[in-house]
Motif scaffolding. Sequence first.
Motif, mmCIF file in Angstrom:
data_model
loop_
_atom_site.group_PDB
_atom_site.id
_atom_site.type_symbol
_atom_site.label_atom_id
_atom_site.label_comp_id
_atom_site.label_asym_id
_atom_site.label_seq_id
_atom_site.Cartn_x
_atom_site.Cartn_y
_atom_site.Cartn_z
ATOM 1 N N PHE A 27 0.814 -0.763 0.358
ATOM 2 C CA PHE A 27 0.292 -0.210 0.036
ATOM 3 C C PHE A 27 0.756 1.405 0.065
ATOM 4 O O PHE A 27 2.456 0.500 0.115
ATOM 5 C CB PHE A 27 -1.166 0.117 1.195
ATOM 6 C CG PHE A 27 -0.596 -0.362 2.763
ATOM 7 C CD1 PHE A 27 -0.105 -1.016 3.551
ATOM 8 C CD2 PHE A 27 -0.286 1.089 2.725
ATOM 9 C CE1 PHE A 27 0.824 -1.700 4.382
ATOM 10 C CE2 PHE A 27 0.828 1.222 4.890
ATOM 11 C CZ PHE A 27 1.361 -0.122 5.245
ATOM 12 N N ILE A 28 0.253 2.407 -0.142
ATOM 13 C CA ILE A 28 0.945 3.834 -0.192
ATOM 14 C C ILE A 28 1.545 4.499 1.446
ATOM 15 O O ILE A 28 0.744 4.766 1.831
ATOM 16 C CB ILE A 28 0.154 4.747 -1.063
ATOM 17 C CG1 ILE A 28 0.134 4.364 -2.594
ATOM 18 C CG2 ILE A 28 1.223 5.976 -1.241
ATOM 19 C CD1 ILE A 28 -0.356 5.605 -3.709
ATOM 20 N N PHE A 29 2.493 3.462 1.409
ATOM 21 C CA PHE A 29 2.634 4.029 2.749
ATOM 22 C C PHE A 29 2.959 4.713 3.256
ATOM 23 O O PHE A 29 2.546 5.660 4.935
ATOM 24 C CB PHE A 29 4.346 3.601 3.083
ATOM 25 C CG PHE A 29 4.951 3.321 4.338
ATOM 26 C CD1 PHE A 29 5.669 4.578 5.151
ATOM 27 C CD2 PHE A 29 4.542 2.424 5.637
ATOM 28 C CE1 PHE A 29 5.907 4.271 6.305
ATOM 29 C CE2 PHE A 29 5.119 2.461 6.950
ATOM 30 C CZ PHE A 29 5.904 3.564 6.997
ATOM 31 N N GLU A 30 3.236 5.703 2.432
ATOM 32 C CA GLU A 30 3.551 7.444 2.829
ATOM 33 C C GLU A 30 2.243 8.562 3.084
ATOM 34 O O GLU A 30 1.894 9.192 3.585
ATOM 35 C CB GLU A 30 4.591 8.311 1.641
ATOM 36 C CG GLU A 30 3.720 7.932 0.645
ATOM 37 C CD GLU A 30 4.749 8.750 -0.459
ATOM 38 O OE1 GLU A 30 5.838 8.667 -0.974
ATOM 39 O OE2 GLU A 30 3.953 9.356 -1.867
ATOM 40 N N ASN A 31 1.264 7.516 2.806
ATOM 41 C CA ASN A 31 -0.011 8.375 3.028
ATOM 42 C C ASN A 31 -0.814 7.883 4.204
ATOM 43 O O ASN A 31 -1.976 7.944 4.936
ATOM 44 C CB ASN A 31 -1.241 8.113 1.522
ATOM 45 C CG ASN A 31 -0.723 8.942 0.803
ATOM 46 O OD1 ASN A 31 -0.192 9.645 0.762
ATOM 47 N ND2 ASN A 31 -1.196 8.348 -0.708
ATOM 48 N N GLN A 32 -0.066 6.934 4.949
ATOM 49 C CA GLN A 32 -0.796 6.255 6.321
ATOM 50 C C GLN A 32 0.101 6.495 7.864
ATOM 51 O O GLN A 32 0.926 6.591 7.868
ATOM 52 C CB GLN A 32 -0.383 4.715 5.705
ATOM 53 C CG GLN A 32 -1.989 4.068 6.471
ATOM 54 C CD GLN A 32 -3.356 4.182 6.554
ATOM 55 O OE1 GLN A 32 -3.377 4.173 5.102
ATOM 56 N NE2 GLN A 32 -3.929 4.429 7.914
ATOM 57 N N GLY A 33 -1.210 7.163 8.165
ATOM 58 C CA GLY A 33 -1.101 7.308 9.591
ATOM 59 C C GLY A 33 -0.430 5.834 9.977
ATOM 60 O O GLY A 33 -1.153 4.751 9.646
ATOM 61 N N MET A 34 0.860 5.447 11.168
ATOM 62 C CA MET A 34 0.888 4.113 11.697
ATOM 63 C C MET A 34 0.793 4.462 13.583
ATOM 64 O O MET A 34 1.162 5.249 13.506
ATOM 65 C CB MET A 34 2.142 3.740 11.401
ATOM 66 C CG MET A 34 2.628 3.872 9.640
ATOM 67 S SD MET A 34 1.416 2.315 9.014
ATOM 68 C CE MET A 34 2.302 1.185 9.892
ATOM 69 N N ALA A 35 0.900 3.257 13.885
ATOM 70 C CA ALA A 35 0.831 3.461 15.380
ATOM 71 C C ALA A 35 1.455 1.522 15.784
ATOM 72 O O ALA A 35 1.855 0.442 14.943
ATOM 73 C CB ALA A 35 -0.648 3.071 15.528
ATOM 74 N N TRP A 36 2.106 1.427 16.953
ATOM 75 C CA TRP A 36 2.207 0.483 17.772
ATOM 76 C C TRP A 36 1.342 0.524 18.699
ATOM 77 O O TRP A 36 1.215 1.319 19.196
ATOM 78 C CB TRP A 36 3.928 0.902 17.912
ATOM 79 C CG TRP A 36 4.481 0.315 17.035
ATOM 80 C CD1 TRP A 36 5.244 1.647 16.751
ATOM 81 C CD2 TRP A 36 5.094 -0.403 16.540
ATOM 82 N NE1 TRP A 36 6.577 1.111 15.465
ATOM 83 C CE2 TRP A 36 6.937 -0.332 16.033
ATOM 84 C CE3 TRP A 36 5.329 -1.560 17.613
ATOM 85 C CZ2 TRP A 36 6.990 -1.237 15.129
ATOM 86 C CZ3 TRP A 36 6.240 -2.571 16.801
ATOM 87 C CH2 TRP A 36 7.026 -1.651 15.127
ATOM 88 N N PHE A 37 0.873 -0.838 18.900
ATOM 89 C CA PHE A 37 -0.267 -1.320 19.842
ATOM 90 C C PHE A 37 0.725 -2.371 20.750
ATOM 91 O O PHE A 37 1.778 -2.986 19.967
ATOM 92 C CB PHE A 37 -1.618 -1.230 19.287
ATOM 93 C CG PHE A 37 -2.243 -0.141 19.078
ATOM 94 C CD1 PHE A 37 -2.097 0.730 17.656
ATOM 95 C CD2 PHE A 37 -2.922 -1.273 19.776
ATOM 96 C CE1 PHE A 37 -2.567 1.361 17.894
ATOM 97 C CE2 PHE A 37 -4.890 0.166 19.766
ATOM 98 C CZ PHE A 37 -4.159 1.564 17.989
#
Length: 114
Positions: A27-37
Motif C-alpha cells: 500500500f502507499i505507505f507515505e499516505n498512511q498514519g501508523m501506530a504501535w499497539f
Amino acid sequence: QVQLVESGGGLVQPGGSLRLSCAASGFIFENQGMAWFRQRPGKEREPVARITDNGIYTNYADSVKGRFTISRDNAKNMVYLQMNSIEPEDTAVYYCGAPSRDLWGHGIQVTVSS
C-alpha cells in the motif's frame, strides 16, 4: 501483498533498550498514519504510540512518554519504535498497525526480565 512485518523483539533487562521495526508493503505507505499497539499478559490490546503520515506529529500513551519514540522512514516503508528505560511492565506482544485500514502485523514478543 498488503502486509506489516515486525522485527526486533526479544528478551531485554530492565533499564535496557530495544528497537522494534515494522516493514510495510502493498500500500502507499507515505499516505498512511501508523501506530504501535501492545497486548500485555491478561490485558486487552492498547495503543502505545502513533505517528502521522508525514511523521511530523506523534503521540504516546502516558505509560511510555519520555521512554519510547516512534519514527518512520517513508523512503524505506518502515516504522520504528525505540524503547528506552524499559520496565517489566512493558512485557507484551507489540503490534505494528495502520489503524485506519484495520491492518496489523502478526505481533512480536518483548519480554523484560533480569
